[in-house]
Structure formats: structure tokens, C-alpha cells
Design an enzyme around this catalytic site. Structure first.
Site, mmCIF file in Angstrom:
data_model
loop_
_atom_site.group_PDB
_atom_site.id
_atom_site.type_symbol
_atom_site.label_atom_id
_atom_site.label_comp_id
_atom_site.label_asym_id
_atom_site.label_seq_id
_atom_site.Cartn_x
_atom_site.Cartn_y
_atom_site.Cartn_z
ATOM 1 N N CYS A 86 0.858 -1.196 0.000
ATOM 2 C CA CYS A 86 0.000 0.000 0.000
ATOM 3 C C CYS A 86 0.890 1.240 0.000
ATOM 4 O O CYS A 86 1.214 1.775 1.057
ATOM 5 C CB CYS A 86 -0.891 0.026 1.226
ATOM 6 S SG CYS A 86 -1.953 -1.408 1.390
ATOM 7 N N GLN A 288 -8.477 -10.334 -13.004
ATOM 8 C CA GLN A 288 -8.481 -9.066 -12.263
ATOM 9 C C GLN A 288 -8.653 -9.311 -10.771
ATOM 10 O O GLN A 288 -9.417 -10.188 -10.370
ATOM 11 C CB GLN A 288 -9.615 -8.169 -12.770
ATOM 12 C CG GLN A 288 -9.418 -7.657 -14.188
ATOM 13 C CD GLN A 288 -8.391 -6.534 -14.272
ATOM 14 O OE1 GLN A 288 -7.775 -6.132 -13.286
ATOM 15 N NE2 GLN A 288 -8.178 -6.028 -15.486
ATOM 16 N N TYR A 317 -5.047 -9.010 -26.197
ATOM 17 C CA TYR A 317 -4.705 -9.174 -24.778
ATOM 18 C C TYR A 317 -5.933 -9.647 -23.987
ATOM 19 O O TYR A 317 -6.309 -9.042 -22.990
ATOM 20 C CB TYR A 317 -4.203 -7.859 -24.176
ATOM 21 C CG TYR A 317 -3.132 -7.152 -24.956
ATOM 22 C CD1 TYR A 317 -1.799 -7.438 -24.727
ATOM 23 C CD2 TYR A 317 -3.463 -6.200 -25.924
ATOM 24 C CE1 TYR A 317 -0.806 -6.775 -25.443
ATOM 25 C CE2 TYR A 317 -2.478 -5.542 -26.644
ATOM 26 C CZ TYR A 317 -1.155 -5.833 -26.392
ATOM 27 O OH TYR A 317 -0.189 -5.173 -27.093
ATOM 28 N N GLU A 338 -4.384 -13.831 -27.157
ATOM 29 C CA GLU A 338 -3.694 -13.770 -25.870
ATOM 30 C C GLU A 338 -2.472 -14.683 -25.949
ATOM 31 O O GLU A 338 -2.502 -15.723 -26.589
ATOM 32 C CB GLU A 338 -4.684 -14.250 -24.788
ATOM 33 C CG GLU A 338 -4.109 -14.835 -23.530
ATOM 34 C CD GLU A 338 -3.363 -13.822 -22.670
ATOM 35 O OE1 GLU A 338 -3.876 -12.717 -22.448
ATOM 36 O OE2 GLU A 338 -2.249 -14.158 -22.243
ATOM 37 N N ASP A 386 -6.176 -4.279 -23.965
ATOM 38 C CA ASP A 386 -6.025 -4.228 -22.499
ATOM 39 C C ASP A 386 -4.642 -4.791 -22.169
ATOM 40 O O ASP A 386 -4.516 -5.859 -21.605
ATOM 41 C CB ASP A 386 -7.141 -5.063 -21.848
ATOM 42 C CG ASP A 386 -7.066 -5.044 -20.323
ATOM 43 O OD1 ASP A 386 -6.284 -4.253 -19.764
ATOM 44 O OD2 ASP A 386 -7.797 -5.828 -19.692
ATOM 45 N N CYS A 413 -3.602 -0.166 -17.495
ATOM 46 C CA CYS A 413 -3.227 -0.129 -16.077
ATOM 47 C C CYS A 413 -2.025 0.772 -15.854
ATOM 48 O O CYS A 413 -1.465 0.799 -14.763
ATOM 49 C CB CYS A 413 -2.966 -1.539 -15.554
ATOM 50 S SG CYS A 413 -1.697 -2.414 -16.477
HETATM 51 N N1 SAH Z 1 -8.390 -8.432 -20.701
HETATM 52 C C1 SAH Z 1 -7.991 -9.406 -19.718
HETATM 53 C C2 SAH Z 1 -6.485 -9.509 -19.517
HETATM 54 C C3 SAH Z 1 -5.720 -8.237 -19.328
HETATM 55 S S1 SAH Z 1 -4.073 -8.418 -18.691
HETATM 56 C C4 SAH Z 1 -8.683 -9.158 -18.419
HETATM 57 O O1 SAH Z 1 -9.202 -8.091 -18.170
HETATM 58 O O2 SAH Z 1 -8.726 -10.076 -17.600
HETATM 59 C C5 SAH Z 1 -3.058 -8.435 -20.087
HETATM 60 C C6 SAH Z 1 -2.979 -9.771 -20.764
HETATM 61 O O3 SAH Z 1 -2.161 -9.622 -21.913
HETATM 62 C C7 SAH Z 1 -2.359 -10.894 -19.947
HETATM 63 O O4 SAH Z 1 -3.256 -11.971 -19.919
HETATM 64 C C8 SAH Z 1 -1.067 -11.235 -20.712
HETATM 65 O O5 SAH Z 1 -0.762 -12.616 -20.658
HETATM 66 C C9 SAH Z 1 -1.406 -10.808 -22.097
HETATM 67 N N2 SAH Z 1 -0.301 -10.439 -23.010
HETATM 68 C C10 SAH Z 1 0.889 -9.899 -22.714
HETATM 69 N N3 SAH Z 1 1.589 -9.621 -23.838
HETATM 70 C C11 SAH Z 1 0.814 -9.978 -24.889
HETATM 71 C C12 SAH Z 1 0.965 -9.914 -26.321
HETATM 72 N N4 SAH Z 1 2.065 -9.427 -26.868
HETATM 73 N N5 SAH Z 1 -0.050 -10.360 -27.071
HETATM 74 C C13 SAH Z 1 -1.183 -10.851 -26.520
HETATM 75 N N6 SAH Z 1 -1.381 -10.935 -25.192
HETATM 76 C C14 SAH Z 1 -0.403 -10.511 -24.376
#
Ligand code: SAH
Length: 456
Positions: A86, A288, A317, A338, A386, A413
Site C-alpha cells: 500500500c 483481475q 490481450y 492472448e 487491455d 493499467c
Molecule cells: N483483458 C484481460 C487480460 C488483461 S491483462 C482481463 O481483463 O482479464 C493483459 C494480458 O495480456 C495478460 O493476460 C497477458 O498474458 C497478455 N499479453 C501480454 N503480452 C501480450 C501480447 N504481446 N499479445 C497478446 N497478449 C499478451
């Protein structure tokens, strides 16, 4: 000529904090030379001790506060161990939200050159405590007993804790029980200096909507004495447990999880629900950590996508298909990509268990797979990204610019990489219409945002 630094190590000086870094450290300036001090808040005056002095910046330690910020809250020394991770717990929640709002606005202007974009007021939580459905704690030993907690900043010394103010109660309890049981069976803690000992980390995940608990023991070797007895005790003492997993990490590394995973008891996944969609969560997949705010964030992404039922949507992603399956309920077709194979397996099964038939998933890097889709004639009307903290690969942004989806919804994020990527998309013919910050991680310096871009 060697330039004089304005301060040197062990100097005591009086300063005023003017800003916070994105990690929540106070920033003071001496004629433009920044000094970073944990625990300082903007507007406060303080005496500090310089602990590190470099050509372009210094680090200090707070010695005495001379003027307090109205946003400061005090935490006693005895309570500090409950605040692992934190970085800004010394601010009121109102102060935290103000800081995050400012941070998003400033970064969009400074890095993205987006002075005039609408940034809506951040959506905070009614109760910003005990929101995390997941914990991951390093294990050590003290007085012959197992302890777990978090690393003291910039060190590998574990601060032992028996409770965290941001973990859900069920998660706190499970970590305690794992420690108790492993102590009873004399399990040793991993010793990273000698690469000996057994238990490296304890990970717990909890599905808030389903009440299902997963325990993951991360060990150095596959061998774990009294494994069965430990498992029986965990099952007896944790009524919500649905899955007990061993993950083996034999490497000398700071990476927490190893490649090998063994099911010790129960199911190999747990389930959780966000809105009306059920998700299976395997131990290595991203999910998440704040389910309340995740719903808020995904609803915003859905609102920005503004689907009529006729659209083709790409979710780059996509993780275990969380956003994709939300979108699929309103779109003609959704394609998710992904990089983690286990996550894509989950995504496909998630589509099945929710009877969603218009979503397709593929393993690979978004920047590699989406151009191949484009060649096959798959073009998105709406494209959602994302990405992790480092943002989108530049080649993906170029692909988006070439593919020309009408809308891009960017879930981020990390405001800095969001700003950098928005700039590239703006230069490629998109306009950023609005940005909605969402506080997914109260008490920490992190902030999530959702941005809507439209093709000009
Ligand atoms: N949209 C999802 C995941 C977001 S986190 C949710 O909200 O739960 C980001 C994700 O991107 C992770 O699962 C990670 O494994 C993936 N990732 C990282 N680099 C990547 C790439 N180059 N291409 C595709 N996915 C990727």
C-alpha cells in the site's frame, strides 16, 4: 567540469513537497533538482535526511514533518505490517483519488500531448478496503516458525504479517491457515541465499461470487514431506477450499511461479462470476484482483464500444476472455488473442460454459496474430486492447491504424504507456474522445483507465 550536486548523502535539509511520483513518493525540488522521499505528501514541509545523491536526483528519508497535508492519515508502527503493497496508505481515500485523477490528467498532457481530452472524475470504491481476491506472499522463517508477508521496499527482507488491509478476509484467513498447517508439519521456508528449504510462496485466490477458494503452494522441489496430511488439514480447516495446487519453482529467480503445476486436491480451477458471466480461473492465468471495480471497468468498456449486434470486435490481450465474453453478448462476432496458452484454453471453456458461440480465441502475440487475421479478411469495427503495464507493441498500433476500426477502446493499467500509445493512434488518424479513470487498487499508487478513440 564536474558539476556540484546540491545535496550529499547524510545531509539533513528542510524541504517542501510539491508533487508525488507515480509510485506515491513525495517529490521536493531544490532549484529543479528532485529529491524523492517515501511518505511525503504534496504541500507538506519536512526535515529529511539524504540517503542517496546522484547527478540528476536524490533519495531521502523523512525525519520530521513540520507541516501536515489535510489528506494525511497516521498509521501506528504496530499496524504497519498490515499495509504491505500500500504505497499511499498515508493518504485519506479522498486524497488518493485526487492524486490519481491528477496523475492521469498530467500524464495525458505531458506524454500524450492531449491537453484538451475529457478526463472524467475517477470512479472510486464505497469501501476501499479488503477488496483483493488474490494474495501472493513470500515465505520466510523467524524463531523457527514460518512467516509470510511482503518485502521491505528495495530489499528481500520479509515483513511478517498476519493480515492485510487490502486482501479479502477469506484470503487473509487462508494464508494464515496454510502457515499454521505447514508449521505443524515442520515445512521449512525457502532460503534464497543457499537455494535450500521448501516453501517459497503461498498464493490464494478467491471467487467472491461463488465462494470458491484456491490455495497454491509454491515449492522449490516436487517432494514435500507429509503432503497428504497437509492437504487433509487444509481441507478440514478451510471449508471454502475447492482447489489445492502445488507449483514447483526450482530456479534461482525472483519470478514467483514455476512452470510445473500439480493438482494436490479438488478441482484444477475455481470459478467466479462478473456480472452475468461465469469464469474459470486456472492458477497461472491473469484474472483481475478487484471484482467490484472490474465490473465497473468492463461496463465502461462495453459502453464505449456501443455495440448494436452487427459488429465484428477484436479483443487483443484477452486473458481468459473476460472482456471478450462481455462484448460477445452485444456483438455479431468477437475474436480474442492472448499470449498465454492456458489462458486461451480457459477463454474457450468460458465461452462454452456461458453458451456463448460467437467468440473465437487464438494463442499468440496480438502484434503477430492480428495482421494474419487481417490478411484472412477479418476486420474489426471495434478493437479493444487491455495490455500489460508496458503498453501495446508499436507494430500492433500500426496494424490498428492500417485496419481502421471505427472505434478503439483502450483499457490501461499504466497512464504513461496509455498516453504514449494514444499519441501514436492520434497521429495515425484517431481522436481520443474521453478517458475514464477507475480506482481498481485503493491504497496503492496504481490507477486503471478506459479510453475511447474514434476514427477521424
Ligand atoms: N483483458 C484481460 C487480460 C488483461 S491483462 C482481463 O481483463 O482479464 C493483459 C494480458 O495480456 C495478460 O493476460 C497477458 O498474458 C497478455 N499479453 C501480454 N503480452 C501480450 C501480447 N504481446 N499479445 C497478446 N497478449 C499478451
Amino acid at each position: 567540469m564536474k558539476q556540484e550536486m546540491p545535496v550529499k548523502v547524510n545531509d539533513y535539509i528542510d524541504i517542501e513537497f510539491v508533487d508525488l511520483t507515480h509510485q506515491g513518493q513525495g517529490v521536493a525540488k531544490l532549484d529543479g533538482y528532485p529529491i524523492f522521499v517515501p511518505n511525503g505528501l504534496p504541500g507538506e514541509k519536512a526535515r529529511i535526511k539524504v540517503v542517496k545523491a546522484k547527478k540528476n536526483y536524490a533519495h531521502g528519508e523523512l525525519i520530521e514533518l513540520k507541516e501536515r497535508s489535510p489528506y494525511r492519515v497516521d498509521i501506528s508502527k504496530e499496524e504497519e505490517h498490515k499495509y504491505g503493497g500500500c504505497q499511499i496508505h498515508h493518504m485519506t481515500y479522498e486524497g488518493q483519488l485526487k492524486f490519481k485523477q491528477n496523475h492521469v490528467e498530467q500524464v495525458l498532457a505531458r506524454i500524450g500531448g492531449l491537453e484538451n481530452v475529457t478526463v472524467h472524475p475517477i470512479i472510486g470504491m464505497d469501501n476501499p478496503w479488503h477488496y483483493r481476491n488474490k494474495a501472493q506472499e513470500p515465505v520466510g522463517e523467524k524463531d523457527g516458525k514460518l512467516i509470510s508477508g511482503f518485502f521491505k521496499p528495495r530489499s528481500h527482507e520479509i515483513i511478517p504479517t498476519d493480515e492485510s488491509v487490502i486482501h479479502m478476509e477469506e484470503v487473509n484467513e487462508a494464508i494464515q491457515v496454510v502457515k499454521e498447517v505447514c508449521n505443524e508439519f515442520n515445512i521449512s521456508a525457502y532460503d534464497e541465499n543457499h537455494h535450500t528449504g521448501m516453501l517459497r510462496n503461498i498464493m490464494v485466490r478467491y471467487g467472491k461470487q461463488t465462494g470458491e477458494l484456491m490455495v497454491v503452494l509454491i515449492t522449490r522441489t516436487e517432494k514435500l514431506p507429509n503432503k497428504e496430511k497437509i492437504v487433509n488439514q487444509l481441507v478440514a480447516r478451510l471449508p471454502k477450499v475447492k482447489s489445492i495446487i502445488q507449483n514447483i519453482n526450482s530456479e534461482r529467480t525472483n519470478v514467483i511461479l514455476g512452470k510445473k503445476t500439480k493438482l494436490l486436491w479438488g478441482e484444477d480451477v475455481i470459478y467466479d462470476k462478473i456480472g452475468n458471466v461465469m469464469f474459470r480461473i486456472s492458477p497461472l492465468s491473469f484474472y483481475q484482483v478487484n471484482p467490484v471495480q472490474t465490473k465497473v471497468l468492463y461496463d465502461k468498456a462495453l459502453e464505449y464500444a456501443d455495440l448494436s449486434g452487427e459488429e465484428t470486435v477484436i479483443d487483443a490481450y484477452c486473458g481468459i476472455g473476460t472482456i471478450s465474453l462481455f462484448l460477445a453478448q452485444k456483438a455479431k462476432k468477437v475474436y480474442g488473442v492472448e499470449v498465454v496458452p492456458a489462458a486461451i484454453e480457459d477463454a474457450k471453456l468460458n465461452a462454452q460454459i456461458n453458451d456463448i458461440t460467437n467468440a473465437e480465441f487464438e494463442v499468440g502475440e496480438a502484434e503477430t496474430v492480428i495482421p494474419i487475421w487481417a490478411e484472412k479478411g477479418i476486420h474489426a469495427d471495434v478493437l479493444v486492447v487491455d495490455p500489460p503495464r508496458k503498453g501495446c507493441d508499436e507494430s500492433l498500433l500500426k496494424t490498428i491504424i492500417k485496419m481502421k476500426p471505427k472505434k478503439v477502446v483502450y483499457v490501461s493499467c499504466n497512464p504513461s504507456t496509455l498516453a504514449r500509445d494514444l499519441r501514436i493512434l492520434e497521429d495515425g488518424g484517431y481522436k481520443t474522445i474521453e478517458v475514464q479513470p477507475v480506482d481498481m487498487f485503493p491504497q496503492t499508487a496504481h490507477v486503471e483507465s478506459c479510453a475511447l478513440l474514434i476514427k477521424k
